[in-house]
Design a protein around this motif. Sequence first.
Motif, short mmCIF file in Angstrom:
data_model
loop_
_atom_site.label_atom_id
_atom_site.label_comp_id
_atom_site.label_asym_id
_atom_site.label_seq_id
_atom_site.Cartn_x
_atom_site.Cartn_y
_atom_site.Cartn_z
N THR A 69 26.34 84.26 97.65
CA THR A 69 27.67 84.86 97.67
C THR A 69 28.63 84.06 96.82
O THR A 69 28.45 82.85 96.62
N GLY A 70 29.65 84.72 96.31
CA GLY A 70 30.63 84.04 95.49
C GLY A 70 31.92 84.82 95.37
O GLY A 70 31.95 86.04 95.58
N GLU A 71 32.98 84.12 95.07
CA GLU A 71 34.30 84.75 94.88
C GLU A 71 35.17 83.84 94.01
O GLU A 71 35.15 82.62 94.14
N TYR A 72 35.91 84.47 93.09
CA TYR A 72 36.96 83.76 92.36
C TYR A 72 38.22 84.62 92.41
O TYR A 72 38.16 85.83 92.12
N GLN A 73 39.34 84.02 92.80
CA GLN A 73 40.58 84.78 92.90
C GLN A 73 41.75 83.94 92.41
O GLN A 73 41.82 82.74 92.69
N SER A 74 42.66 84.58 91.69
CA SER A 74 43.85 83.91 91.18
C SER A 74 45.07 84.71 91.61
O SER A 74 45.21 85.88 91.24
N ASN A 75 45.95 84.08 92.40
CA ASN A 75 47.19 84.71 92.86
C ASN A 75 48.40 84.05 92.24
O ASN A 75 48.42 82.82 92.08
N GLN A 76 49.41 84.85 91.93
CA GLN A 76 50.67 84.34 91.39
C GLN A 76 51.79 84.75 92.33
O GLN A 76 52.00 85.93 92.58
N TYR A 77 52.51 83.74 92.88
CA TYR A 77 53.62 84.00 93.81
C TYR A 77 54.92 83.68 93.08
O TYR A 77 55.18 82.53 92.74
#
Length: 205
Positions: A69-77
């Motif tokens: 399993t894997g995940e990459y996430q980029s959030n901008q606040y």
Amino acid sequence: MKSKILVGIAALSLATPLLAAPGNSFIDGYYVPSAGVEAENAGLLGLDEEGDGAGVKGAIEFAPQLFLTGEYQSNQYDDNGSDLELDTYRIGLGLGEGLGNGQGIYGRVEFINADDGSDDAEEDSGIVGTLGLGAILSPQVKIYGEAGYQKFDDLDGPELLAGIALRLLPNLGVFADYRYTQLDLQDTDVEFTYDEFRIGARFYF
């Protein structure tokens, strides 16, 4: 970074028609239209921000009911002008038919890394363990829920997720999910909460 994620999503969509009949693996490319982060009891460090993001995630079966399993996430606040960025990635192992395209109980243990993306970037890593349940309502509809726990060096707390996946074609579908995480800073009463709504395309293979 988000542009690279979108390029990867486009490449996956172009490759989908070339894939054979789908198995029990999938990869998601998604957008995060709503992402929030809040810090309580943090004094001058108090934080309450909203933003958006993008990411990719998936589960690849390499043995019966055993997944990478894997995940990459980029959030901008950035709603209050803080321009805060949070990049996270996870990689681990999952077990259970419900994690793929089937239904039932499943589990997952992952290494997680978080980076706030600032010039004096604060980076932290830890472990997250998750127990989930997938239920197939029809050949086209699956719902799933997860309860997990994150553990960093000085932060820990629960994580909850609920979602739905709709299969449109043998190799293509869409999904939506909501994830809520609460992390407590050890030996203090400071509490961080993160919530995010994600929508995207699912590629079965």
